[in-house]
Each structure stands twice: as structure tokens, then as C-alpha cells.
Scaffold this active site. Structure first.
Site, PDB file in Angstrom:
ATOM      1  N   THR A 145       0.855  -1.177   0.000  1.00 11.24           N
ATOM      2  CA  THR A 145       0.000   0.000   0.000  1.00 11.24           C
ATOM      3  C   THR A 145       0.894   1.231   0.000  1.00 11.24           C
ATOM      4  O   THR A 145       1.725   1.381   0.899  1.00 11.24           O
ATOM      5  CB  THR A 145      -0.905   0.007   1.244  1.00 11.24           C
ATOM      6  OG1 THR A 145      -1.664  -1.204   1.240  1.00 11.24           O
ATOM      7  CG2 THR A 145      -1.833   1.203   1.227  1.00 11.24           C
ATOM      8  N   LYS A 232      -6.801   1.639  -3.707  1.00  9.85           N
ATOM      9  CA  LYS A 232      -6.453   0.918  -2.475  1.00  9.85           C
ATOM     10  C   LYS A 232      -6.574   1.839  -1.266  1.00  9.85           C
ATOM     11  O   LYS A 232      -7.185   1.488  -0.253  1.00  9.85           O
ATOM     12  CB  LYS A 232      -5.029   0.374  -2.564  1.00  9.85           C
ATOM     13  CG  LYS A 232      -4.495  -0.211  -1.266  1.00  9.85           C
ATOM     14  CD  LYS A 232      -5.285  -1.424  -0.800  1.00  9.85           C
ATOM     15  CE  LYS A 232      -4.837  -1.887   0.578  1.00  9.85           C
ATOM     16  NZ  LYS A 232      -5.572  -3.078   1.049  1.00  9.85           N
ATOM     17  N   CYS A 290      -4.058  -0.708   8.523  1.00 12.83           N
ATOM     18  CA  CYS A 290      -4.663  -0.278   7.251  1.00 12.83           C
ATOM     19  C   CYS A 290      -5.357   1.068   7.423  1.00 12.83           C
ATOM     20  O   CYS A 290      -4.936   2.085   6.913  1.00 12.83           O
ATOM     21  CB  CYS A 290      -5.678  -1.316   6.774  1.00 12.83           C
ATOM     22  SG  CYS A 290      -5.014  -2.937   6.602  1.00 12.83           S
ATOM     23  N   ARG A 369      -1.378  -3.991  16.474  1.00  6.95           N
ATOM     24  CA  ARG A 369      -0.768  -2.824  15.817  1.00  6.95           C
ATOM     25  C   ARG A 369      -1.683  -1.605  15.904  1.00  6.95           C
ATOM     26  O   ARG A 369      -2.860  -1.667  15.584  1.00  6.95           O
ATOM     27  CB  ARG A 369      -0.453  -3.152  14.347  1.00  6.95           C
ATOM     28  CG  ARG A 369       0.807  -3.993  14.189  1.00  6.95           C
ATOM     29  CD  ARG A 369       1.022  -4.434  12.752  1.00  6.95           C
ATOM     30  NE  ARG A 369       0.112  -5.507  12.392  1.00  6.95           N
ATOM     31  CZ  ARG A 369       0.236  -6.173  11.227  1.00  6.95           C
ATOM     32  NH1 ARG A 369       1.151  -5.800  10.357  1.00  6.95           N
ATOM     33  NH2 ARG A 369      -0.589  -7.162  10.937  1.00  6.95           N
ATOM     34  N   ARG A 452     -17.209  -2.075  23.176  1.00  2.00           N
ATOM     35  CA  ARG A 452     -17.476  -2.923  22.000  1.00  2.00           C
ATOM     36  C   ARG A 452     -18.837  -3.608  22.070  1.00  2.00           C
ATOM     37  O   ARG A 452     -19.045  -4.641  21.460  1.00  2.00           O
ATOM     38  CB  ARG A 452     -16.377  -4.005  21.857  1.00  2.00           C
ATOM     39  CG  ARG A 452     -15.009  -3.448  21.550  1.00  2.00           C
ATOM     40  CD  ARG A 452     -14.882  -2.828  20.162  1.00  2.00           C
ATOM     41  NE  ARG A 452     -13.561  -2.207  20.016  1.00  2.00           N
ATOM     42  CZ  ARG A 452     -13.252  -1.289  19.118  1.00  2.00           C
ATOM     43  NH1 ARG A 452     -14.177  -0.873  18.272  1.00  2.00           N
ATOM     44  NH2 ARG A 452     -12.053  -0.737  19.052  1.00  2.00           N
TER      45      ARG A 452
HETATM   46  N1  SAJ Z   1     -13.961  -1.131  13.573  1.00  3.10           N
HETATM   47  C1  SAJ Z   1     -14.985  -0.418  14.183  1.00  3.10           C
HETATM   48  N2  SAJ Z   1     -16.248  -0.526  13.676  1.00  3.10           N
HETATM   49  C2  SAJ Z   1     -16.511  -1.301  12.585  1.00  3.10           C
HETATM   50  C3  SAJ Z   1     -15.446  -2.016  11.966  1.00  3.10           C
HETATM   51  C4  SAJ Z   1     -14.178  -1.921  12.484  1.00  3.10           C
HETATM   52  O1  SAJ Z   1     -14.783   0.290  15.170  1.00  3.10           O
HETATM   53  O2  SAJ Z   1     -17.673  -1.375  12.172  1.00  3.10           O
HETATM   54  C5  SAJ Z   1     -12.606  -0.999  14.110  1.00  3.10           C
HETATM   55  C6  SAJ Z   1     -12.042  -2.320  14.583  1.00  3.10           C
HETATM   56  O3  SAJ Z   1     -12.327  -2.516  15.958  1.00  3.10           O
HETATM   57  C7  SAJ Z   1     -10.541  -2.130  14.359  1.00  3.10           C
HETATM   58  C8  SAJ Z   1     -10.477  -1.182  13.169  1.00  3.10           C
HETATM   59  O4  SAJ Z   1     -11.755  -0.572  13.053  1.00  3.10           O
HETATM   60  O5  SAJ Z   1      -9.950  -1.508  15.484  1.00  3.10           O
HETATM   61  C9  SAJ Z   1     -10.105  -1.841  11.848  1.00  3.10           C
HETATM   62  O6  SAJ Z   1     -10.983  -2.917  11.681  1.00  3.10           O
HETATM   63  P1  SAJ Z   1     -11.132  -3.630  10.210  1.00  3.10           P
HETATM   64  O7  SAJ Z   1     -12.264  -4.588  10.351  1.00  3.10           O
HETATM   65  O8  SAJ Z   1     -11.191  -2.615   9.165  1.00  3.10           O
HETATM   66  O9  SAJ Z   1      -9.819  -4.520  10.100  1.00  3.10           O
HETATM   67  P2  SAJ Z   1      -8.473  -4.194   9.334  1.00  3.10           P
HETATM   68  O10 SAJ Z   1      -7.847  -2.962   9.846  1.00  3.10           O
HETATM   69  O11 SAJ Z   1      -7.700  -5.455   9.372  1.00  3.10           O
HETATM   70  O12 SAJ Z   1      -8.951  -3.891   7.827  1.00  3.10           O
HETATM   71  C10 SAJ Z   1      -8.810  -4.871   6.831  1.00  3.10           C
HETATM   72  C11 SAJ Z   1      -8.663  -4.172   5.517  1.00  3.10           C
HETATM   73  N3  SAJ Z   1      -8.337  -5.177   4.517  1.00  3.10           N
HETATM   74  C12 SAJ Z   1      -7.317  -4.947   3.696  1.00  3.10           C
HETATM   75  O13 SAJ Z   1      -6.619  -3.941   3.750  1.00  3.10           O
HETATM   76  C13 SAJ Z   1      -7.064  -6.001   2.699  1.00  3.10           C
HETATM   77  C14 SAJ Z   1      -9.945  -3.497   5.133  1.00  3.10           C
HETATM   78  O14 SAJ Z   1      -9.840  -3.011   3.787  1.00  3.10           O
HETATM   79  C15 SAJ Z   1     -11.094  -4.459   5.183  1.00  3.10           C
HETATM   80  O15 SAJ Z   1     -12.304  -3.760   4.866  1.00  3.10           O
HETATM   81  C16 SAJ Z   1     -11.198  -5.009   6.587  1.00  3.10           C
HETATM   82  O16 SAJ Z   1      -9.973  -5.705   6.880  1.00  3.10           O
HETATM   83  C17 SAJ Z   1     -12.355  -5.997   6.685  1.00  3.10           C
HETATM   84  O17 SAJ Z   1     -13.410  -5.665   6.091  1.00  3.10           O
HETATM   85  O18 SAJ Z   1     -12.207  -7.011   7.377  1.00  3.10           O
END
Ligand code: SAJ
Length: 482
Positions: A145, A232, A290, A369, A452
Site C-alpha cells: 500500500t 487501495k 490499514c 498494531r 465494544r
Molecule cells: N472497527 C470499528 N467498527 C466497525 C469495523 C471496524 O470500530 O464497524 C474498528 C475495529 O475494531 C478495528 C479497526 O476498526 O480496530 C479496523 O478494523 P477492520 O475490520 O477494518 O480490520 P483491518 O484494519 O484489518 O482492515 C482490513 C482491511 N483489509 C485490507 O486492507 C485487505 C480493510 O480493507 C477491510 O475492509 C477489513 O480488513 C475488513 O473488512 O475485514
């Protein structure tokens, strides 16, 4: 001059030998999928023989995955391609000269979270290594990225400087951002659509040839390299924005004395053709590698590529950085909720014992992280509280930036606590029994602050807790049930 590149590639023929730089969460599954595709003959996984990660070379060549956690199908596929001899891991970067295509999957983490700048050093070193051994007709693809403009800018300059070749004339250059998530690496690469963007049409076409054979349900979506970089960073910026929108709604609901989850269910109920209301979940904050940084990649991109061309309302902050600010405020809001709950029980943050449950940034994961728990931890300690941290999943020995005393012993962390702050939705916390927690806290009205939505407010209030929850304006002002 792109005819020159077309004719060099035509003479070279189809892609047969591939190099993947960076044997990590992205590089390893990508390499074994290329190695398993009948279209390709051989794949080198390039890994520096460094003290911290050189061990991966031997492991991978034995068919063992160095990745932690469950990755369905990965180790079987790795063993298959190693025994078939179509994949090998090597520290010998000169073998790049044998490759028809080389991909770089090297992380760009924050250098220092305070200045929100990514550390491109490892990626630049990887690009230099590729340039050193680059041969005419090779396709180079960046999968990391990166800030929009990097592929056609910095990466192109370094490759040309190191190789003496010209991008778009002697070699093809593209960006194909990874979209993998831990626990679903192979499935994501095979089934997600793949954005593929070249610095010119010939490069795009060659990159489509590289990725098509590994896709099953996914389709290749071709575009320019800069458009791929923006795609991205924008897809994560938009997710961060959606989360900020519902976090702000939660703050409003608290102020208005209503339950944000009722409102969320109501909003989400509006669906039908052409109607979308993607309302996500409010929480204690946004962590991970991310969403915490990709907004700033996008903002840097537009500042670098179009500062004079950008037409935007004078003096207005970017909606995207505003969203980052709201999400980064949530740990501070959790501290305000903690302070309010303690005050209801006649206590202050100063001198309070706080049990912080959940150091990981995401439910049921060991990944910590950029966890939102950290700013809360630091602010609570600065206010004079004693904070003990529990996490079932995060390994105190190996995880980065863990707080002193991070423990897996929940009873010990809860013992004599004046407040329990829930930062991760781990399944262990969904199963907590209020009466048992109260007995461990051993004070008349311990506080519980739910970040949460894992604690049933009435059950905890009935057990004698002073309850606060993100978005729970309907319960946060409760009185004690004597
Ligand atoms: N979170 C919230 N509310 C939500 C969703 C997430 O507060 O409704 C918080 C989570 O607790 C966490 C943070 O946001 O602290 C990030 O959560 P995430 O589900 O986005 O997980 P990531 O950071 O691993 O994001 C990845 C990303 N995938 C890639 O980069 C390939 C993101 O693009 C995806 O959308 C996400 O996973 C996913 O959907 O699982």
C-alpha cells in the site's frame, strides 16, 4: 516508444518465471499461488538472510509456513509447490535476472505514529534490489500500500537509476495492491477482484497476464497505476469514514439519551434496490495497520499530485482527516466515560485501579498494531490511575509495544479493580458474568465501560456496577439499583 516494450515482451513470450520479494503475509501466499498455477514454471521467494527474518528461508524450503495463526490451505499448498520444485525461497537476489515478472510485497508501517508518515525504507531497499538485477522485458509490480504517485514516481526513478533501463520502454511497471486479511490469505487472493494498474497500457496488459491465472472467483480490474494506488487507499479511507460516521452518531445518541443500536437497526432497515445505508459499528476506536494510515496516503497523494488543481471549499478540513480525528477521539471518550462512572461511585481517575480488557485492535486476534487501547492506557496513567491490561490473544513476549504487565490472567487483572474498561470484543469478554466480576472487584459500585457492545447494561447495573457504554445514552445516566 511503447512499441519497443511490446516487441521486447513479444520476443520474451509468456510469463514463466516469477520473483516475489518479501516473504510475509502478502508475499508467501502470492508466491505459492503463482507456483501452483500451471501457467507458470518457477517462482523464487526472495528473502533477505537477516538476523530477524533469515530463518524463514529454511522453513519455507522445508514446506513450513513461518506465518502465525491459522491460514487454511496455505501449508498444504506450500508443501505441494516445494516438493514439485516450482517454488523455492532464496536470499540470492541476483536470480531476479532470471525472472519475467517480479512483485514486491513489503510493508510500509508508520515510522513514528506521531507524524503519521510511513516508513518506505524497506520498500525502497527492495526496489533497489530489483533495479540492480532487472533485465529488459521484465514486469515489476508493487503490491504494498503506497502513496498515490509512488509507482510512476519514486519507484520508477529508482528502478531506472539502478538498472539503466527505461520504464515503459525496456521494462513494464505496475501496481496491484494486496487486499488480503489474516486468516483468509489464499481465499482473499483467489476470490477478491484484483485491481491492476500499469504506468502504460503495455504494462497493464502484462500485469493482467500475471494475475489472471491465480484468480478463481475474482476478476482483474485494469486501470492506471495511480488510479490503482488511489483505489487501495480510498477503499480503506471510506471504511474509516463509515466508522467515524457511526462513532459520531454514537456520541450524539449519548448526548440525547438514546440507544445508538436502536438507531443503527432503524437506519440499516432502509434497504432495497438502489438504496444503501452502510452503517457500521461504533466502538472504542480504530486500530490496525490499514485504516490508521491509508487516509494519510490518499491525502499525501492529492497534495503531491494535484495541489494546484484541487478545487475544495476554502478553509475546510478534509472530510477524511476529520473522520480520522473522530475515530482517534474514541479512546479519549472512553476515558471520559470511565471518569464519569468513577465519579458516580464517588471516585476519581487519580488513584483508581483500572482493568483494561483487550489490547488487540480487533476481536479475537493477537494483532495489536496501532491499538486504540494504547492512547487510553497512556492518558489514564497520566491522570494518576493504575492500569492493568488483559488480553487472551496478544503474546506479551512477541507482540510489539505491549504495556508492562500485560497479563493473560483475567482474575488477577480484575482483582480489586475500581473500573473495567472493555476495548476489544474478544469472546472471553462476551462471556463475563457480572456477579463474578463484582466479587473480584470487591467494591460496592465498580465501573464498567463497554467499548465494544459486549456487556448487557441491565445485567451489569443490576449486579451493582456503574455502567457506561459507547452510544448507550439510554443507560449511561442510570441510578443504582439497591
Ligand atoms: N472497527 C470499528 N467498527 C466497525 C469495523 C471496524 O470500530 O464497524 C474498528 C475495529 O475494531 C478495528 C479497526 O476498526 O480496530 C479496523 O478494523 P477492520 O475490520 O477494518 O480490520 P483491518 O484494519 O484489518 O482492515 C482490513 C482491511 N483489509 C485490507 O486492507 C485487505 C480493510 O480493507 C477491510 O475492509 C477489513 O480488513 C475488513 O473488512 O475485514
Amino acid at each position: 516508444m511503447k512499441d519497443r516494450l511490446s516487441s521486447i515482451i513479444a520476443r520474451k513470450g509468456p510469463i514463466r518465471r516469477i520473483g516475489v520479494i518479501g516473504m510475509g503475509y502478502v508475499g508467501i501466499p502470492a508466491a505459492v499461488l503463482f507456483a501452483d498455477a500451471p501457467a507458470f514454471e518457477h517462482v523464487y521467494g526472495f528473502q533477505r538472510d537477516s538476523p530477524s527474518s533469515g530463518y524463514k528461508i529454511e522453513m519455507l524450503n522445508r514446506g513450513e509456513s513461518p506465518l502465525k495463526g491459522e491460514e487454511p490451505g496455505l501449508e498444504d499448498l506450500l508443501q505441494k509447490v516445494v516438493s514439485a520444485g516450482t517454488f523455492e525461497c532464496t536470499p540470492d537476489f541476483s536470480k531476479i535476472a532470471e525472472c519475467d515478472a517480479v512483485t514486491l510485497a513489503i510493508q510500509t508501517p508508520f515510522k513514528d505514529k506521531k507524524d503519521l508518515l510511513p516508513d518506505f525504507t524497506p520498500l525502497i531497499a527492495g526496489i533497489r534490489n530489483v533495479g540492480k538485477y532487472l533485465t529488459p522485458g521484465t514486469l515489476v509490480v508493487l503490491e504494498s500500500t503506497i502513496t498515490p504517485g509512488t509507482t510512476a514516481g519514486m519507484a520508477r526513478e529508482i528502478l531506472e537509476e539502478e538498472s539503466g533501463l527505461v520504464a515503459g520502454e525496456d521494462f513494464a511497471l505496475a501496481h496491484a495492491p494486496e487486499r488480503v486479511m489474516v486468516g483468509r490469505l489464499l481465499k482473499n487472493i483467489r476470490e477478491h477482484d484484483r485491481i491492476v494498474g500499469g504506468i502504460d497500457d503495455v504494462s497493464t496488459k502484462r500485469a493482467v497476464e500475471l494475475y489472471s491465472p491465480v484468480l478463481t472467483l475474482g476478476h482483474v480490474i485494469p486501470m492506471t497505476a495511480t488510479a490503482a494506488e488511489v483505489t487501495k487507499t480510498a477503499e480503506n479511507t471510506f471504511r474509516d469514514l463509515q466508522i467515524a460516521a457511526v462513532n459520531q452518531l454514537a456520541l450524539y445518541c449519548e448526548a440525547m439519551g438514546i440507544n445508538v443500536y436502536d438507531v443503527r437497526a432503524g437506519v440499516a432497515s432502509l434497504k432495497g434496490e438502489g438504496i444503501t445505508r452502510a452503517i457500521l459499528w461504533p466502538g472504542a476506536g480504530v486500530g490496525g495497520h490499514c485504516l490508521t494510515k491509508d487516509t494519510y496516503h490518499l491525502e499525501r497523494g492529492v497534495q503531491q499530485l494535484g495541489p494546484d488543481a484541487l478545487d475544495f471549499p476554502d478553509g475546510r478540513e478534509s472530510l477524511y482527516t476529520l473522520a480520522r480525528g473522530i475515530n482517534d477521539f474514541m479512546p479519549e471518550h472512553m476515558l471520559h466515560l470511565t471518569e464519569s462512572a468513577l465519579a458516580q461511585a464517588g471516585k476519581t481517575l487519580k488513584g483508581a485501579k483500572i482493568a483494561l480488557l483487550g489490547w488487540a485492535f480487533i476481536n479475537d486476534s493477537d494483532d495489536a498494531r496501532n491499538t486504540p487501547a494504547e492512547p487510553y492506557y497512556e492518558a489514564a496513567k497520566a491522570a494518576g490511575a493504575e492500569v492493568r491490561v488483559h488480553d487472551t490473544w496478544v503474546d506479551p513476549e512477541t507482540a510489539p509495544d505491549v504495556p508492562p504487565g500485560l497479563s493473560k490472567d483475567l482474575d488477577a487483572v480484575l482483582k480489586s479493580a475500581d473500573a473495567v474498561a472493555i476495548f476489544a470484543g474478544h469472546k472471553e469478554y462476551r462471556r463475563l458474568v457480572p456477579a463474578e466480576v463484582k466479587a473480584l472487584c470487591a467494591c460496592p459500585h465498580p465501573a464498567v465501560v463497554d467499548g465494544r457492545n459486549v456487556a448487557d447494561p441491565d445485567a451489569w447495573i443490576d449486579a451493582g456496577f456503574t455502567y457506561r457504554g459507547i452510544g448507550r445514552g439510554d443507560k449511561n445516566g442510570h441510578t443504582f439499583t439497591e
